[in-house]
Design an enzyme around this catalytic site. Structure first.
Site, PDB file in Angstrom:
ATOM      1  N   MET A 135       1.055  -0.884   0.633  1.00  0.00           N
ATOM      2  CA  MET A 135      -0.316   0.150  -0.028  1.00  0.00           C
ATOM      3  C   MET A 135       1.185   1.166  -0.473  1.00  0.00           C
ATOM      4  SD  MET A 135      -2.524  -1.601  -0.245  1.00  0.00           S
ATOM      5  CE  MET A 135      -3.729  -0.557  -0.455  1.00  0.00           C
ATOM      6  N   ARG A 136       2.015   1.182  -0.133  1.00  0.00           N
ATOM      7  CA  ARG A 136       2.750   2.879  -1.049  1.00  0.00           C
ATOM      8  C   ARG A 136       2.938   2.752  -1.635  1.00  0.00           C
ATOM      9  NH1 ARG A 136       2.709   5.564   4.324  1.00  0.00           N
ATOM     10  NH2 ARG A 136       3.408   3.443   5.363  1.00  0.00           N
ATOM     11  N   ASN A 157       1.659  -5.283 -10.364  1.00  0.00           N
ATOM     12  CA  ASN A 157       1.343  -4.621  -8.779  1.00  0.00           C
ATOM     13  C   ASN A 157      -0.638  -5.358  -9.528  1.00  0.00           C
ATOM     14  OD1 ASN A 157       0.015  -3.391  -6.503  1.00  0.00           O
ATOM     15  ND2 ASN A 157      -0.975  -1.792  -7.832  1.00  0.00           N
ATOM     16  N   HIS A 159      -4.952  -4.943  -8.311  1.00  0.00           N
ATOM     17  CA  HIS A 159      -5.557  -3.460  -7.675  1.00  0.00           C
ATOM     18  C   HIS A 159      -6.824  -3.734  -7.870  1.00  0.00           C
ATOM     19  CE1 HIS A 159      -7.156   0.655  -6.772  1.00  0.00           C
ATOM     20  NE2 HIS A 159      -7.770   0.323  -7.746  1.00  0.00           N
TER      21      HIS A 159
END
Ligand code: GAR
Length: 266
Positions: A135-136, A157, A159
């Site tokens: 979460m960065r 990633n 999402h």
């Protein structure tokens, strides 16, 4: 026969996607192995799961770095190769016009944390880096040191929304509150923006009258656990190519976007 890929994983939370990826490797649905699991938070529950599987883990505690930097920036050393302006101009997480103290502090603290992450990753060479509920935002400082071959991105990633809708930290929440009739998840390569990189795969599900945020999350996560291993296997099979598409927008301006092409197996 293609070689088994080495996969690094970064998590912030429960790590159910990481788990699904480890299982897919064990079941040979992914021709690869997870070689480390790192986190920005010591509280990430997934770290324990990885350790139980004998996977090396590490933590770079972002929250502590950010807090301590605010109190005494002079006690921090920037990485030798840190170039604030280079990062500020390349990134598109915040407006490139912004050069406020807040933006500069954001870049500085993230680069300090990212340099520590890179140090922790060094003992474990990898082919692909997977963000699994990490979460960065990553800055160009980190991205450029992982994506070393032009045109061959290697940070993925997942999402929790059908991008480009609902980027950010609460994809399923925003899908629910908008009253969408379908929800979904997206796997994409990381670029310098927030959830804006080339899309590799998406899956969607119907949202009905009886759905709640909880059931939407459950439906979505179940699909994430299928989609992520599938996309990683495409990478392992060397079937993902990033190409630049040139198009004219509705105002007649010539534009370019990087997209992923998936090679078929003949
Ligand atoms: C997943 O829903 C993932 O899509 C989301 O966090 C959750 C992590 O779950 N990621 C983001 O929102 C990234 N911006 P997990 O820790 O159980 O895999």
């Amino acid at each position: 026969m293609l070689k088994k890929i080495k996969i690094g994983v970064l998590i912030s939370g429960s790590g159910t996607n990481m788990d699904a990826i480890i299982t897919a490797c064990e079941e040979k649905k992914i021709n690869g192995e997870v070689v480390f699991a790192g986190s920005d938070s010591p509280a990430a529950k997934g770290l324990e799961k990885a350790a139980k599987k004998g996977i090396p883990t590490f933590v770079v505690d972002y929250a502590t770095i950010i807090r301590d930097f605010r109190q005494s920036p002079e006690s921090f050393l920037f990485p030798d190769d840190f170039d604030l302006e280079d990062i500020r101009i390349k990134q598109s997480i915040v407006s490139q016009m912004a050069r406020t103290d807040e933006v500069i502090r954001f870049i500085e603290t993230r680069a300090i944390a990212e340099a520590r992450m890179l140090d922790n990753m060094k003992p474990y060479p990898f082919d692909l880096l997977i963000l699994a509920g990490f979460m960065r935002n990553l800055t160009p400082y980190f991205i450029d040191r992982v994506n070393v071959t032009p045109g061959r991105p290697r940070i993925m990633n997942i999402h929790p929304a059908l991008l480009p809708a609902f980027p950010g930290t609460d994809g399923y929440g925003e899908t629910f509150r908008y009253g969408c009739k379908v929800g979904g998840c997206t796997v994409h390569f990381i670029d310098y923006g927030e959830d804006s990189g080339p899309i590799i795969g998406q899956k969607c599900f119907a949202i009905t009258e009886t759905d709640t945020l909880d059931t939407i999350r459950q439906k979505g996560l179940a699909l994430e656990h299928q989609l992520y291993p599938e996309c990683i296997q495409l990478f392992a099979e060397d079937r993902l190519a990033t190409v630049t598409m040139t198009y004219t927008d509705d105002r007649g301006n010539l534009r370019q976007r990087n997209i992923v092409k998936i090679a078929q197996i003949h």
